[in-house]
Design an enzyme around this catalytic site. Structure first.
Site, PDB file in Angstrom:
ATOM      1  N   ASP A  25      34.458  -1.170 -35.870  1.00 35.56           N
ATOM      2  CA  ASP A  25      33.060  -0.872 -35.452  1.00 35.56           C
ATOM      3  C   ASP A  25      32.242   0.266 -35.989  1.00 35.56           C
ATOM      4  O   ASP A  25      32.768   1.424 -35.870  1.00 35.56           O
ATOM      5  CB  ASP A  25      33.305  -0.646 -33.826  1.00 35.56           C
ATOM      6  N   HIS A  26      31.267  -0.224 -36.679  1.00 39.47           N
ATOM      7  CA  HIS A  26      31.064   0.913 -37.745  1.00 39.47           C
ATOM      8  C   HIS A  26      30.304   1.891 -37.023  1.00 39.47           C
ATOM      9  O   HIS A  26      30.061   3.026 -37.656  1.00 39.47           O
ATOM     10  CB  HIS A  26      29.627   0.075 -38.954  1.00 39.47           C
ATOM     11  N   HIS A  32      29.367  -1.980 -30.289  1.00 45.47           N
ATOM     12  CA  HIS A  32      28.976  -0.698 -30.401  1.00 45.47           C
ATOM     13  C   HIS A  32      28.249  -0.009 -29.026  1.00 45.47           C
ATOM     14  O   HIS A  32      28.916   1.257 -28.861  1.00 45.47           O
ATOM     15  CB  HIS A  32      27.572  -0.613 -31.276  1.00 45.47           C
TER      16      HIS A  32
HETATM   17  C1  BG6 Z   1      24.913  -4.562 -36.552  1.00 45.23           C
HETATM   18  C2  BG6 Z   1      24.254  -5.704 -35.872  1.00 45.23           C
HETATM   19  O1  BG6 Z   1      26.457  -4.607 -35.786  1.00 45.23           O
HETATM   20  O2  BG6 Z   1      24.388  -3.328 -36.130  1.00 45.23           O
HETATM   21  C3  BG6 Z   1      22.888  -5.655 -36.366  1.00 45.23           C
HETATM   22  O3  BG6 Z   1      24.940  -6.888 -35.894  1.00 45.23           O
HETATM   23  C4  BG6 Z   1      22.200  -4.114 -35.962  1.00 45.23           C
HETATM   24  O4  BG6 Z   1      22.095  -6.631 -35.348  1.00 45.23           O
HETATM   25  C5  BG6 Z   1      23.157  -3.117 -36.495  1.00 45.23           C
HETATM   26  O5  BG6 Z   1      20.765  -4.310 -36.518  1.00 45.23           O
HETATM   27  C6  BG6 Z   1      22.596  -1.752 -36.183  1.00 45.23           C
HETATM   28  O6  BG6 Z   1      23.268  -0.751 -36.968  1.00 45.23           O
HETATM   29  P1  BG6 Z   1      22.710   0.400 -37.249  1.00 45.23           P
HETATM   30  O7  BG6 Z   1      23.769   1.369 -38.009  1.00 45.23           O
HETATM   31  O8  BG6 Z   1      21.503   0.404 -38.130  1.00 45.23           O
HETATM   32  O9  BG6 Z   1      22.339   1.119 -35.960  1.00 45.23           O
END
Ligand code: BG6
Length: 485
Positions: free
Chosen positions: A173-174, A236
């Site tokens: 989960d990045h 997230h």
């Molecule tokens: C991803 C989603 O996991 O996270 C995208 O699939 C989203 O739709 C993105 O735009 C958002 O990531 P961050 O790091 O830009 O907040």
């Protein structure tokens, strides 16, 4: 040998979007800072028939496009690219795996990153297992979407578990790789002043906002079947909620941290149909203007009408002693007024104001943790407005501000995947999601989706560039609260 440090990183889906935008730039970042272990070789695998040099040129092009200009160096990029080998493979056929295995020293440890469609996971894992690339020295990282509901997520987890034990599975989960998200733990558990107040006795409510300016971004096939709830809330946002609401873990280690997070996820109150009618708002962006430009409606970008939500706002409850009666307002949407991810902790009013008789009003304290794009922590406190108070005392909110960029000016802001890739290579699963967490997340999301389907709720249109459907303001206002726009 058990899983620990790897000397090979094997990247499936290496020509894909995630690899080009995030994974290669992250590896470059680690390489440029001297953090990529010297003996680590990167094997890039994907379906395209490319030679090593052709892939390297593509990789360099991706780095040039996606890295900040002042960080990219052509010399470094070329040195980094030399560390990558390329292996064409169709993961759905048995051919190719033997060749892959022959070129990898499995005894020295392998980290495999599956950045491919989940529909390919099963074949890939079977192929890897067959050629001895699933043994005790091999770790496997998986990217989302890990299913579309609890049942399909279990299927994926079972397929993976058939070859890899849980301690060698690294679910990504990045958001957990983001420095500011990890800082939530530091703020809560490395300071003494918040924890005694971090509960229902002192907190009125919590808000978690993940607002994006981007729209479909050419991902129609995936996004229209997922929608905002499964794309962002399921993973997230629930992880953010878990970090805000968890009990203090005994240690900063994979078991202790994840154990506490999963307890929160399991304590989320399931949505009933009546809850969905009252406490949930779905939206879909219509046309609008953003930064002076016309922006098309979702349906227009998609090319057809759709019931997929690009916005969700809801009121959740964590049913345990600490959080009894404290609402968690969550909202996320695409094409909103401005990009911001933040957590707001709204404390309660002082129990008795000694200034009331002198005409002063006190506002409750508020802690705002901005995660992106700004990275700061702001605590709003009450102060006396200077003066002789002949007409009564006037109090005003003033912020105590900590700008992370200012406090840590000498540190480069890293891509979330830099942290996650390095942790994967070194074998530290603390910032990866355990199976029981993912399943608890899906269980709650399935309930939510079931409740809104039963209640017949459809997304309301909102103007691109706004803060979402009008009813979402009402969701908070109905409780006498306001979103922190
Ligand atoms: C991803 C989603 O996991 O996270 C995208 O699939 C989203 O739709 C993105 O735009 C958002 O990531 P961050 O790091 O830009 O907040």
């Amino acid at each position: 040998m058990t899983a620990s440090r790897s000397s090979t990183l094997l990247l499936f889906g290496a020509t894909g979007d995630l690899a080009r935008r995030m994974l290669l730039p992250s590896l470059y970042g680690l390489f440029a800072d001297g953090l990529l272990p010297d003996d680590l070789s990167v094997v890039a695998a994907s379906r395209s028939e490319l030679s090593d040099d052709e892939f390297r040129e593509q990789a360099i092009e991706a780095l040039r496009t996606h890295l900040p200009r002042d960080f990219y160096s052509e010399v470094n990029a070329r040195r980094f690219a030399k560390r990558i080998r390329y292996q064409p493979i169709d993961v759905t056929t048995p051919e190719g795996y033997d060749e892959l295995a022959a070129s990898i020293d499995v005894d020295k440890g392998v980290s495999i990153f599956l950045s491919t469609a989940p529909s390919l996971f099963k074949d890939t894992i079977e192929g890897l297992e067959r050629v001895g690339l699933a043994g005790p020295t091999v770790k496997l990282a998986l990217e989302k979407p890990l299913g579309t509901d609890l049942a399909s997520s279990r299927e994926i987890n079972d397929a993976v578990a058939a070859a890899f034990p849980e301690e060698r599975i690294f679910r990504i989960d990045h958001y957990l790789g983001k420095e500011t998200v990890q800082n939530l733990l530091a703020l809560r558990f490395a300071n003494v002043m918040f924890e005694p107040l971090w509960n229902a006795a002192h907190i009125d409510h919590v808000q978690i906002t993940v607002a994006e300016e981007v729209g479909l971004e050419g991902r129609a096939d995936y996004y229209d079947t997922a929608g905002a709830v499964r794309d962002m809330l399921q993973n997230h946002m629930l992880q953010l909620l878990a970090l805000v609401a968890m009990e203090p873990p005994a240690d900063y280690d994979p078991t202790a941290v994840r154990e506490e997070k999963v307890k929160v996820l399991r304590a989320l109150k399931p949505f009933t149909e009546a809850d969905a009618r009252r406490d949930l708002v779905l939206g879909q962006y219509g046309a609008g203007r953003m930064k002076g430009e016309d922006v098309a409606a979702y349906a227009e970008e998609l090319g057809e009408a759709s019931d997929t939500e690009t916005y969700v706002a809801l009121k959740a409850h964590v049913e345990n002693w600490r959080w009894a009666g404290v609402p968690f307002y969550l909202r996320h949407g695409k094409r909103l007024a401005r990009r911001k991810t933040e957590v707001v902790i709204q404390f309660k009013c002082v129990p008795h104001s000694i200034f009331a008789e002198r005409g002063a009003t006190t506002s409750p304290n508020e802690l705002i943790i901005s995660i992106q794009p700004e990275e700061n922590i702001r605590l709003k406190v009450m102060a006396k407005t200077p003066g002789l108070d002949r007409e009564g005392i006037r109090l005003r909110e003033v912020p105590l501000d900590v700008t992370m960029e200012g406090a840590f000016a000498d540190y480069r802001r890293r891509i979330a995947y830099e942290r996650l890739l390095l942790d994967l290579i070194e074998g530290d699963p603390t910032l990866f999601v355990r199976r029981d967490e993912v399943e608890a997340q899906w269980q709650w999301i399935d309930g939510l989706r079931g409740a809104w389907k039963a209640a017949g709720i459809k997304p309301q249109q909102y103007e691109a560039g706004s803060w979402g459907p009008e009813d979402s303001a009402e969701l908070a206002a109905g409780d006498g609260r306001t979103w922190n726009d």
